[in-house]
Design a protein around this motif. Structure first.
Motif: not given
Ligand code: AMP
Ligand code: ZN
Length: 111
Positions: A3, A6, A45, A94
């Protein structure tokens, strides 16, 4: 970790950070749609607004967006956008709030 947000939170990808609180990070969008375009994300997340069920985190995200607007001098106004899932045009999975301002914005919805 795949991600992208992230990875920004973890410091693995560069970002121009503008605000941080205990559970929230804000950084500039790499493809700004206006003079000020900042994304506000939870450090943990969460896929999208559809999945968000943490009231404290929801409040911290919203207050983070308000603080970004103040820090960026958006006293003339701004727009808060939460593109959600496919039909909402969400590209990064996200959750993120777009804080957009610094100019008079046009009509809200593109068709
Ligand atoms: P959305 O369509 O709401 O999912 O928007 C995702 C936003 O993330 C877009 O405006 C992208 O320009 C932005 N974005 C994607 N990757 C990055 C990145 N590495 N750093 C900053 N912004 C990004
Ligand atoms: Zn993530």
């Amino acid at each position: 970790m795949s991600c992208v947000f992230c990875r920004i939170v973890a410091g693995e990808l560069p970002a121009e950070r503008v605000f941080e609180s205990e559970r929230v990070l804000a950084f500039r969008d790499i493809r700004p749609a206006a003079p000020v375009h900042v994304l506000v994300v939870p450090k943990a997340h969460v896929e999208s607004l559809f999945e968000l069920d943490d009231r404290e985190l929801a409040g911290e995200l919203l207050l983070g967006a308000a603080e970004v607007a103040r820090l960026q001098g958006l006293d003339r106004g701004f727009r808060l956008i939460a593109n959600t899932r496919h039909d909402g045009g969400q590209e990064v999975g996200h959750i993120h709030l777009h804080v957009v301002g610094g100019r008079r914005l046009g009509p809200m919805l593109a068709r």
